[in-house]
Design a protein around this motif. Structure first.
Motif, PDB file in Angstrom:
ATOM      1  N   ALA A 114      33.787  38.049  37.410  1.00 55.08           N
ATOM      2  CA  ALA A 114      34.409  36.782  37.786  1.00 55.08           C
ATOM      3  C   ALA A 114      34.829  36.797  39.249  1.00 55.08           C
ATOM      4  O   ALA A 114      34.667  35.795  39.969  1.00 55.08           O
ATOM      5  CB  ALA A 114      35.611  36.496  36.887  1.00 55.08           C
ATOM      6  N   SER A 115      35.358  37.922  39.707  1.00 57.09           N
ATOM      7  CA  SER A 115      35.798  38.031  41.102  1.00 57.09           C
ATOM      8  C   SER A 115      34.615  38.023  42.061  1.00 57.09           C
ATOM      9  O   SER A 115      34.603  37.269  43.043  1.00 57.09           O
ATOM     10  CB  SER A 115      36.605  39.320  41.296  1.00 57.09           C
ATOM     11  N   ALA A 116      33.600  38.862  41.767  1.00 59.33           N
ATOM     12  CA  ALA A 116      32.463  38.999  42.683  1.00 59.33           C
ATOM     13  C   ALA A 116      31.602  37.743  42.703  1.00 59.33           C
ATOM     14  O   ALA A 116      31.261  37.214  43.764  1.00 59.33           O
ATOM     15  CB  ALA A 116      31.626  40.213  42.284  1.00 59.33           C
ATOM     16  N   LEU A 117      31.248  37.250  41.515  1.00 60.88           N
ATOM     17  CA  LEU A 117      30.363  36.098  41.432  1.00 60.88           C
ATOM     18  C   LEU A 117      31.087  34.812  41.801  1.00 60.88           C
ATOM     19  O   LEU A 117      30.533  33.941  42.478  1.00 60.88           O
ATOM     20  CB  LEU A 117      29.791  35.999  40.011  1.00 60.88           C
ATOM     21  N   GLY A 375      44.873  34.036  30.481  1.00 62.50           N
ATOM     22  CA  GLY A 375      43.452  34.344  30.563  1.00 62.50           C
ATOM     23  C   GLY A 375      43.103  34.884  31.940  1.00 62.50           C
ATOM     24  O   GLY A 375      43.246  34.173  32.948  1.00 62.50           O
ATOM     25  N   THR A 376      42.639  36.117  32.015  1.00 62.57           N
ATOM     26  CA  THR A 376      42.406  36.763  33.311  1.00 62.57           C
ATOM     27  C   THR A 376      41.324  36.067  34.117  1.00 62.57           C
ATOM     28  O   THR A 376      41.522  35.717  35.289  1.00 62.57           O
ATOM     29  CB  THR A 376      42.021  38.238  33.109  1.00 62.57           C
ATOM     30  N   THR A 377      40.155  35.852  33.509  1.00 57.37           N
ATOM     31  CA  THR A 377      39.077  35.190  34.261  1.00 57.37           C
ATOM     32  C   THR A 377      39.421  33.726  34.537  1.00 57.37           C
ATOM     33  O   THR A 377      38.963  33.155  35.531  1.00 57.37           O
ATOM     34  CB  THR A 377      37.740  35.278  33.499  1.00 57.37           C
ATOM     35  N   LEU A 378      40.222  33.117  33.662  1.00 55.24           N
ATOM     36  CA  LEU A 378      40.680  31.744  33.894  1.00 55.24           C
ATOM     37  C   LEU A 378      41.504  31.673  35.168  1.00 55.24           C
ATOM     38  O   LEU A 378      41.298  30.785  36.014  1.00 55.24           O
ATOM     39  CB  LEU A 378      41.496  31.269  32.690  1.00 55.24           C
ATOM     40  N   PHE A 379      42.419  32.606  35.351  1.00 55.23           N
ATOM     41  CA  PHE A 379      43.256  32.619  36.543  1.00 55.23           C
ATOM     42  C   PHE A 379      42.438  32.956  37.790  1.00 55.23           C
ATOM     43  O   PHE A 379      42.681  32.393  38.859  1.00 55.23           O
ATOM     44  CB  PHE A 379      44.391  33.636  36.374  1.00 55.23           C
ATOM     45  N   ILE A 380      41.472  33.855  37.650  1.00 58.06           N
ATOM     46  CA  ILE A 380      40.626  34.215  38.797  1.00 58.06           C
ATOM     47  C   ILE A 380      39.826  33.008  39.250  1.00 58.06           C
ATOM     48  O   ILE A 380      39.765  32.690  40.450  1.00 58.06           O
ATOM     49  CB  ILE A 380      39.693  35.387  38.429  1.00 58.06           C
ATOM     50  N   GLY A 381      39.188  32.311  38.294  1.00 63.74           N
ATOM     51  CA  GLY A 381      38.406  31.130  38.641  1.00 63.74           C
ATOM     52  C   GLY A 381      39.247  30.053  39.290  1.00 63.74           C
ATOM     53  O   GLY A 381      38.849  29.438  40.293  1.00 63.74           O
ATOM     54  N   ALA A 382      40.431  29.803  38.727  1.00 66.79           N
ATOM     55  CA  ALA A 382      41.316  28.770  39.280  1.00 66.79           C
ATOM     56  C   ALA A 382      41.795  29.142  40.683  1.00 66.79           C
ATOM     57  O   ALA A 382      41.901  28.277  41.564  1.00 66.79           O
ATOM     58  CB  ALA A 382      42.502  28.554  38.349  1.00 66.79           C
ATOM     59  N   ALA A 383      42.084  30.432  40.889  1.00 66.41           N
ATOM     60  CA  ALA A 383      42.560  30.875  42.202  1.00 66.41           C
ATOM     61  C   ALA A 383      41.480  30.722  43.263  1.00 66.41           C
ATOM     62  O   ALA A 383      41.755  30.268  44.384  1.00 66.41           O
ATOM     63  CB  ALA A 383      43.025  32.328  42.117  1.00 66.41           C
ATOM     64  N   ILE A 384      40.235  31.093  42.922  1.00 66.80           N
ATOM     65  CA  ILE A 384      39.143  30.978  43.892  1.00 66.80           C
ATOM     66  C   ILE A 384      38.839  29.511  44.190  1.00 66.80           C
ATOM     67  O   ILE A 384      38.594  29.126  45.335  1.00 66.80           O
ATOM     68  CB  ILE A 384      37.883  31.691  43.367  1.00 66.80           C
TER      69      ILE A 384
END
Length: 419
Positions: A114-117, A375-384
């Protein structure tokens, strides 16, 4: 002891104490409160799981993924996905799904993916006119495919608590991973068609597709090599993970020639940090497991489920509901290690194959990665994407539907995982 441990753990989570520390404090306090277990034995239980040879596969798979994802290969994969599906409705969303599926075969970690992509594709989609919430939703949901496509870190963790074959788990999880990818691509297509999202019009030439396939071939072959080596009995999971690192080095040094000392250092540091976090949860879960086993909690729960629910269909439904709730609040590794022993006992009691159970557990708890409130990937996506969580959740409902359909199929159709 179990009641004391559960209460302390809940309070510590409410105080935002990291899960690993919360587990150690809760289990340690329960053991001291009971007084039946020597302190030395408790310390031994903490460090015992770190001596597991199969767990050595985790840092090596993480390192191989870091080496391959951080270089030119990551860009080649995105170009391949764009050439393959970018021209269709919702093409940029489909590029994310295809990229997540391929990256999943390299990294094995949904959070890393999620972070890289996301850092590459979410800004790109926003520039091309896609809603920021939708771009974040696609990344948050599709990155969880990494939990199923080999080399899956969650499946390795599940194998440690169930003694199930890692090779069998890797093979069984490929089909549900591809089903998730196909379902999410359909969602992107329909969303793009209904909402008239922009399409890539310069990726239609067959020569462009063929060239991009050749460029991305090293990454496309990696999950294939992993499954073949394991299923053929040529190498153990740990040996395969070391081969994967060597393969990543060869690809970076000889084929793409983009490996620098700075990138190698960054990959090594990231691997150490990620492995440290995972191992902390593993050691803490071992202490918690000791408390649960001492009080025969898995056996009692399995017996209660058999006596009360009777029907295997209802028991599987109960397990899924529990996992969905737990997955909303706990990270995937911790949830697998905490629930695994109990659910393996329940699965054994109702005659459920541990391989099917493992796939079900990983799909279910992966849903928690893009489900609020934690949700970890949820927060990553929202932050990016720089959008509120609510805007992303609003776009996620069709992706939830796809994930639930695949989860139900894997839960009740053994033939999809046992072959």
């Amino acid at each position: 002891m179990t009641a004391v441990m559960t209460g302390i753990f809940a309070v510590l989570l409410a105080l935002s104490v990291p899960v690993g520390y919360a587990l150690i404090i809760a289990a340690g306090t329960a053991i001291l409160f009971n007084g039946g277990t020597p302190t030395v034995l408790a310390v031994v239980k903490l460090f015992q799981p770190t001596q597991s040879f199969p767990l050595l596969a985790i840092p090596f798979f993480i390192l191989s993924g870091s080496l391959m994802m951080s270089g030119t290969l990551g860009q080649k994969l995105v170009q391949f996905a764009a050439a393959l599906v970018g021209r269709f409705h919702g093409g940029m969303g489909q590029v994310t799904v295809v990229g997540s599926t391929i990256f999943g075969g390299v990294s094995g970690s949904a959070v890393a993916e999620a972070s890289a992509l996301g850092s590459m594709l979410i800004p790109w989609q926003k520039r091309e006119g896609y809603p920021a919430g939708f771009a974040a939703a696609v990344t948050a949901s599709s990155s969880t495919i990494a939990g199923l496509i080999p080399p899956s870190i969650p499946l390795i963790l599940y194998s440690t608590v169930s003694n199930a074959s890692i090779a069998a788990l890797f093979s069984a999880a490929v089909l549900p991973g591809l089903m998730l990818a196909a379902g999410m691509m359909v969602v992107c297509y329909l969303s793009g068609r209904i909402r008239n999202f922009p399409r890539l019009t310069d990726q239609t030439h067959l020569r462009s597709i063929g060239k991009s396939i050749l460029s991305a071939l090293p990454a496309l072959l990696m999950p294939f090599f992993i499954v073949v080596l394991l299923r053929a009995g040529i190498a153990t999971p740990t040996e395969v993970s070391v081969i994967a690192v060597f393969y990543a080095l060869v690809v970076s040094v000889i084929i793409y020639r983009d490996l620098t000392w700075a990138r190698l250092h960054e990959a090594l540091v990231g691997t150490v940090i990620t492995t440290g976090i995972v191992m902390l949860v593993i050691t803490a879960s071992s202490l918690v497991g000791h408390v649960l086993i001492t009080e025969r909690v898995p056996t009692i729960v399995a017996q209660w489920a058999q006596d009360t629910l009777v029907n295997a269909i209802l028991i599987i439904l109960m397990m899924n509901i529990i996992m969905l709730v737990v997955g909303m609040f706990l990270d995937l590794p911790a949830a697998i290690l905490l629930l695994g022993p109990t659910f393996v006992a329940i699965g054994h009691a109702i005659g459920m194959d541990p391989i099917q159970l493992g796939v079900m557990v990983c799909i279910n708890l992966s849903i928690g990665l893009f489900t609020p409130p934690i949700g970890t990937t949820l927060f990553i996506g929202a932050a990016i994407a720089r959008v509120p969580i609510g805007a992303v959740v609003k776009e996620l409902w069709p992706f939830y539907l796809v994930a639930f359909i695949v989860l139900i199929l894997m839960s009740y159709v053994p033939a999809l995982t046992i072959y």
